[in-house]
Scaffold this active site. Sequence first.
Site, mmCIF file in Angstrom:
data_model
loop_
_atom_site.group_PDB
_atom_site.id
_atom_site.type_symbol
_atom_site.label_atom_id
_atom_site.label_comp_id
_atom_site.label_asym_id
_atom_site.label_seq_id
_atom_site.Cartn_x
_atom_site.Cartn_y
_atom_site.Cartn_z
ATOM 1 N N HIS A 1 0.853 -1.189 0.000
ATOM 2 C CA HIS A 1 0.000 0.000 0.000
ATOM 3 C C HIS A 1 0.889 1.239 0.000
ATOM 4 O O HIS A 1 2.005 1.209 0.541
ATOM 5 C CB HIS A 1 -0.892 0.027 1.229
ATOM 6 C CG HIS A 1 -1.966 -1.016 1.221
ATOM 7 N ND1 HIS A 1 -3.052 -0.954 2.054
ATOM 8 C CD2 HIS A 1 -2.136 -2.135 0.470
ATOM 9 C CE1 HIS A 1 -3.839 -1.987 1.836
ATOM 10 N NE2 HIS A 1 -3.298 -2.729 0.880
ATOM 11 N N GLU B 1 0.989 4.073 1.651
ATOM 12 C CA GLU B 1 1.511 4.610 2.897
ATOM 13 C C GLU B 1 2.539 3.705 3.545
ATOM 14 O O GLU B 1 3.508 4.178 4.154
ATOM 15 C CB GLU B 1 0.391 4.971 3.869
ATOM 16 C CG GLU B 1 -0.547 3.836 4.231
ATOM 17 C CD GLU B 1 -1.765 3.732 3.328
ATOM 18 O OE1 GLU B 1 -1.611 3.616 2.100
ATOM 19 O OE2 GLU B 1 -2.892 3.736 3.862
ATOM 20 N N CYS C 1 -6.262 1.533 5.872
ATOM 21 C CA CYS C 1 -6.898 0.266 6.236
ATOM 22 C C CYS C 1 -6.354 -0.196 7.592
ATOM 23 O O CYS C 1 -5.447 0.429 8.140
ATOM 24 C CB CYS C 1 -6.614 -0.774 5.151
ATOM 25 S SG CYS C 1 -4.890 -1.333 5.147
ATOM 26 N N CYS D 1 -2.461 -0.671 7.533
ATOM 27 C CA CYS D 1 -1.691 0.570 7.479
ATOM 28 C C CYS D 1 -1.855 1.392 8.754
ATOM 29 O O CYS D 1 -0.891 1.972 9.254
ATOM 30 C CB CYS D 1 -2.102 1.375 6.250
ATOM 31 S SG CYS D 1 -1.672 0.528 4.704
#
Length: 179
Positions: free
Chosen positions: A71, A73, A101, A104
């Site tokens: 992802h 981030e 999410c 993360c």
Amino acid sequence: MSQSDCPPASHESAIRAATPEDVAFMLMAIEEAQKAPLIGEVPVGAVVVLDGQVIARAHNMRSVDHDPSAHAELIAMRSAAKHIEDWRLEDCTVYVTLEPCPMCAGAMVLARVGRCVYGCTDPKAGYMGSLEDLSNDHRLNHQFPVTPGVEAEACGALLRDFFRAIRKRKKAEREARQA
């Protein structure tokens, strides 16, 4: 104190108002997100800022890297940690175009980020206020302020346009097969 004795997470007390700098850095995260569809990725972008300087930037790479954890981030946080040579990102702000999410958000807790600023909410997977709020869960060893909704419309439009184009392409392919 047992977990059941702890007060529930309260997103309201952890919200911070956006600043002009937040908008500028979110626009950089949006620029990063715009790169993702060019390689077939969902348009999510992130930048990590320390002392007013961008020290890392990334966009989603899950499909390209065949990595469910790639992802935007997380990639940006890994890069930032290497840049400052410390896993603790206490003085860093993570800007991301989509509400983080659970994975993360959890990584942000573990990295002890100073703050998170996100664009649009994620009602199906968001863990900084939509479904739950890991940023302000007092059962955990770190809490941090969150600024939601910065450039939310632009961030949401990137995602809507991306998925609309996919649906349109799939529909055209179905119709072509049926013809």
